[in-house]
Motif scaffolding. Structure first.
Motif, PDB file in Angstrom:
ATOM      1  N   ARG A 162       0.688  -1.214  -0.032  1.00 23.04           N
ATOM      2  CA  ARG A 162      -0.134  -0.139  -0.027  1.00 23.04           C
ATOM      3  C   ARG A 162       1.009   1.142   0.041  1.00 23.04           C
ATOM      4  N   ILE A 163       0.071   2.204  -0.345  1.00 23.60           N
ATOM      5  CA  ILE A 163       0.826   3.762  -0.218  1.00 23.60           C
ATOM      6  C   ILE A 163      -0.059   4.650   0.332  1.00 23.60           C
ATOM      7  N   VAL A 164       0.431   5.262   1.384  1.00 24.47           N
ATOM      8  CA  VAL A 164      -0.338   6.235   2.045  1.00 24.47           C
ATOM      9  C   VAL A 164       0.192   7.671   1.913  1.00 24.47           C
ATOM     10  N   VAL A 165      -0.701   8.603   1.425  1.00 24.01           N
ATOM     11  CA  VAL A 165      -0.313   9.942   0.814  1.00 24.01           C
ATOM     12  C   VAL A 165      -0.818  10.983   1.694  1.00 24.01           C
ATOM     13  N   ASN A 166      -0.093  11.679   2.529  1.00 25.45           N
ATOM     14  CA  ASN A 166      -0.650  12.885   3.499  1.00 25.45           C
ATOM     15  C   ASN A 166      -0.549  13.866   2.374  1.00 25.45           C
ATOM     16  N   ILE A 167      -1.601  14.803   2.453  1.00 28.16           N
ATOM     17  CA  ILE A 167      -1.619  16.013   1.357  1.00 28.16           C
ATOM     18  C   ILE A 167      -1.957  16.907   2.373  1.00 28.16           C
ATOM     19  N   GLY A 168      -0.590  17.680   3.073  1.00 26.80           N
ATOM     20  CA  GLY A 168      -0.924  18.505   4.052  1.00 26.80           C
ATOM     21  C   GLY A 168      -0.259  19.955   3.106  1.00 26.80           C
ATOM     22  N   GLY A 169       0.137  20.938   3.694  1.00 26.02           N
ATOM     23  CA  GLY A 169       0.923  21.903   2.996  1.00 26.02           C
ATOM     24  C   GLY A 169       1.980  21.307   2.017  1.00 26.02           C
ATOM     25  N   ILE A 170       2.749  20.239   2.511  1.00 29.17           N
ATOM     26  CA  ILE A 170       3.599  19.594   1.669  1.00 29.17           C
ATOM     27  C   ILE A 170       2.888  18.076   1.663  1.00 29.17           C
ATOM     28  N   ALA A 171       3.254  17.486   0.588  1.00 32.13           N
ATOM     29  CA  ALA A 171       2.620  16.159   0.449  1.00 32.13           C
ATOM     30  C   ALA A 171       3.811  15.194   0.643  1.00 32.13           C
ATOM     31  N   ASN A 172       3.563  14.056   1.173  1.00 29.98           N
ATOM     32  CA  ASN A 172       4.225  12.909   1.497  1.00 29.98           C
ATOM     33  C   ASN A 172       3.874  11.687   1.270  1.00 29.98           C
ATOM     34  N   LYS A 178       4.012  -5.234   1.224  1.00 29.15           N
ATOM     35  CA  LYS A 178       3.640  -6.367   2.059  1.00 29.15           C
ATOM     36  C   LYS A 178       4.757  -7.200   2.586  1.00 29.15           C
ATOM     37  N   ALA A 179       4.553  -8.126   2.979  1.00 31.81           N
ATOM     38  CA  ALA A 179       5.414  -9.038   4.115  1.00 31.81           C
ATOM     39  C   ALA A 179       6.250  -9.620   3.223  1.00 31.81           C
ATOM     40  N   GLY A 180       7.777  -9.442   3.365  1.00 33.00           N
ATOM     41  CA  GLY A 180       8.662 -10.132   2.606  1.00 33.00           C
ATOM     42  C   GLY A 180       9.302  -9.224   1.364  1.00 33.00           C
ATOM     43  N   LEU A 181       8.775  -8.172   1.076  1.00 29.87           N
ATOM     44  CA  LEU A 181       8.936  -7.358  -0.076  1.00 29.87           C
ATOM     45  C   LEU A 181       9.959  -6.307  -0.007  1.00 29.87           C
ATOM     46  N   GLY A 182      10.327  -5.908   1.365  1.00 30.24           N
ATOM     47  CA  GLY A 182      11.399  -4.906   1.440  1.00 30.24           C
ATOM     48  C   GLY A 182      11.025  -3.904   2.620  1.00 30.24           C
ATOM     49  N   LYS A 183      11.712  -2.951   2.612  1.00 26.83           N
ATOM     50  CA  LYS A 183      11.586  -1.969   3.901  1.00 26.83           C
ATOM     51  C   LYS A 183      10.417  -0.858   3.560  1.00 26.83           C
ATOM     52  N   VAL A 184       9.986  -0.287   4.569  1.00 24.66           N
ATOM     53  CA  VAL A 184       8.981   1.122   4.405  1.00 24.66           C
ATOM     54  C   VAL A 184       9.986   1.958   3.759  1.00 24.66           C
ATOM     55  N   LEU A 185       9.292   2.837   2.880  1.00 23.93           N
ATOM     56  CA  LEU A 185      10.059   3.878   2.422  1.00 23.93           C
ATOM     57  C   LEU A 185       8.954   5.159   2.569  1.00 23.93           C
ATOM     58  N   GLY A 186       9.464   6.171   2.499  1.00 20.01           N
ATOM     59  CA  GLY A 186       8.781   7.486   2.669  1.00 20.01           C
ATOM     60  C   GLY A 186       9.575   8.828   2.384  1.00 20.01           C
ATOM     61  N   TYR A 187       9.046   9.843   1.829  1.00 18.76           N
ATOM     62  CA  TYR A 187       9.733  10.993   1.594  1.00 18.76           C
ATOM     63  C   TYR A 187       8.463  11.997   1.055  1.00 18.76           C
ATOM     64  N   ASP A 188       8.853  13.297   1.176  1.00 18.55           N
ATOM     65  CA  ASP A 188       8.019  14.364   0.799  1.00 18.55           C
ATOM     66  C   ASP A 188       8.289  14.308  -0.743  1.00 18.55           C
ATOM     67  N   THR A 189       7.011  14.335  -1.400  1.00 24.24           N
ATOM     68  CA  THR A 189       6.764  14.438  -3.021  1.00 24.24           C
ATOM     69  C   THR A 189       6.952  15.921  -3.581  1.00 24.24           C
ATOM     70  N   GLY A 190       6.837  16.704  -2.796  1.00 21.47           N
ATOM     71  CA  GLY A 190       6.699  18.146  -3.059  1.00 21.47           C
ATOM     72  C   GLY A 190       5.397  19.035  -2.630  1.00 21.47           C
ATOM     73  N   PRO A 191       5.137  19.954  -3.225  1.00 18.82           N
ATOM     74  CA  PRO A 191       4.062  20.796  -2.586  1.00 18.82           C
ATOM     75  C   PRO A 191       2.690  20.059  -2.531  1.00 18.82           C
ATOM     76  N   GLY A 192       1.902  20.210  -1.584  1.00 22.30           N
ATOM     77  CA  GLY A 192       0.608  19.835  -1.432  1.00 22.30           C
ATOM     78  C   GLY A 192      -0.407  20.809  -1.364  1.00 22.30           C
ATOM     79  N   ASN A 193      -1.054  21.472  -0.256  1.00 18.20           N
ATOM     80  CA  ASN A 193      -1.744  22.311  -0.514  1.00 18.20           C
ATOM     81  C   ASN A 193      -1.102  23.673  -0.386  1.00 18.20           C
ATOM     82  N   THR A 194       0.227  23.938  -0.017  1.00 22.40           N
ATOM     83  CA  THR A 194       0.692  25.018   0.221  1.00 22.40           C
ATOM     84  C   THR A 194       0.675  26.283  -0.961  1.00 22.40           C
ATOM     85  N   LEU A 195       1.084  26.103  -1.858  1.00 20.37           N
ATOM     86  CA  LEU A 195       0.929  26.860  -3.193  1.00 20.37           C
ATOM     87  C   LEU A 195      -0.537  27.169  -3.500  1.00 20.37           C
ATOM     88  N   MET A 196      -1.221  26.053  -3.602  1.00 16.73           N
ATOM     89  CA  MET A 196      -2.901  26.594  -3.915  1.00 16.73           C
ATOM     90  C   MET A 196      -3.307  27.399  -2.623  1.00 16.73           C
TER      91      MET A 196
END
Length: 372
Positions: A162-172, A178-196
């Protein structure tokens, strides 16, 4: 026996503080209530000023530090009163504070949040866990994003990536394999709501574009969108995080002067919605095993933004976190209640695979509020 925690979150949009009341006594954390409280207008103006270099900013920051804590305290006590809960029944408050600078690169990188936890502890009589980012930065990480460990704890699934996306001022985003497929990853994708939000405030006087209705009235400018997407941040590999230091109204207006002088304000708003959706979708598509994407944060209420995002994600099902039992507006505040719980129970609150730190770590600084 209940294990009650409060989570406080105020993000890049600076639209106020979200207060989550969470019970950790069961197998899974249970959200009892979540409410939002706006900043007083004068304080909000000071906070916006503090996001860029200004005259006498150290004094302004020192006073705002305590003023933010007082708003947080009043909001906390209001939620407790509404739920007939006494402060002494709460194990701790997890307070994110209000970010005013985030500089996660270069020598002596730092992330600065205000909202003095000592003032908050004294005003509520509740123990406070705060200053969650600097331990990770001391370990060589970016101190952000911090919510993936919580996402893993409450949204992870052994048989589904799964992917969870938080769209706040900045989006991440958080990638939960799923089990056995690797590590959890996460990062900011760029602007969320802030510029809008900033563009909407400037041209309509409204703090945000309700449901994206203004943006939906126009078509985006393909030329402007292409130029916005050329920002070097999008070519940077994770781990990475960002904020208003890179994506702000001054930067946007420079792009307009250079590349899109004739674009109307409504067309700019439509382009900004497309900019946010495209930069999020492009990152999601890097994970071909993902079939479900869950959106949280204020952006989940922007119907136009959600339509733009859905149109780009042909291979994924798009939901809000309501589908997983947690209202989109409550997820981040609930995450900081969990981080306080993790601190008290000696659980790692950060993931090195996300932030780039040398190791996972227990996060937060303890400020006692209880007497005796």
């Amino acid at each position: 026996m209940s294990q009650l925690y409060i989570g406080l979150m105020s993000g890049t949009s600076m639209d106020g503080v979200d207060v989550a009341l969470v019970d950790f006594s069961g197998l899974h954390p249970h959200l009892l209530d979540c409410q939002s409280f706006p900043y007083p207008t004068a304080l909000l103006e000071e906070l916006h000023t503090l996001c860029a270099p200004s005259i006498n900013e150290i004094v302004l920051m020192g006073r705002a530090d305590r003023a933010v804590a007082e708003v947080f305290a009043q909001a906390t006590l209001s939620v407790l009163k509404n739920n007939y809960i006494r402060p002494e029944q709460v194990c701790a408050i997890g307070s994110h504070g209000q970010t005013i600078r985030h500089v996660p690169f270069g020598e002596h990188s730092f992330s600065l949040q205000i909202g003095d936890p000592n003032t908050l502890a004294v005003a509520t009589g509740i123990d406070v866990i705060a200053d969650f980012r600097r331990k990770d930065i001391a370990l060589g990480g970016q101190g952000a994003p911090l919510v993936p460990a919580f996402h893993q704890a409450v949204f992870g699934h052994p048989k589904q990536s799964r992917i969870v996306v938080n769209i706040g001022g900045i989006a991440n985003l958080t990638y939960l394999p799923k089990a056995g497929l690797g590590k959890v990853l996460g990062y900011d994708t760029g602007p969320g709501n802030t510029l809008m939000d900033m563009w909407c405030q400037k041209h309509t006087g409204q703090s945000f574009d309700f449901k994206g209705e203004w943006a939906a009235q126009s078509s985006p400018s393909s030329t402007l969108l292409e130029e916005l997407c050329r920002h070097s941040y999008f070519a940077t590999r994770a781990p990475k995080s960002t904020g208003r230091e890179l994506f702000n109204l001054t930067w946007l207006e420079q792009q307009l002067v250079t590349h899109a002088k004739s674009v109307s304000p409504a067309e700019v708003q439509a382009t900004l919605a497309m900019f946010t959706s495209q930069t999020i979708a492009d990152e999601i598509l890097h994970f071909p095993d993902v079939e479900q994407v869950y959106i949280c944060g204020g952006g989940a209420k922007n119907e136009f933004l959600m339509e733009c995002l859905e149109s780009r994600l042909h291979e994924c099902e798009l939901f809000t976190t309501d589908e997983l039992g947690i209202a989109p507006d409550a997820v981040e505040a609930m995450a900081f209640a969990w981080l306080a719980y993790a601190h008290n129970n000696k659980l790692d609150g950060s993931l090195a695979s996300v932030t780039g730190a040398k190791r996972d770590a227990i996060l937060g600084m303890f400020c006692p509020g209880k007497i005796g």
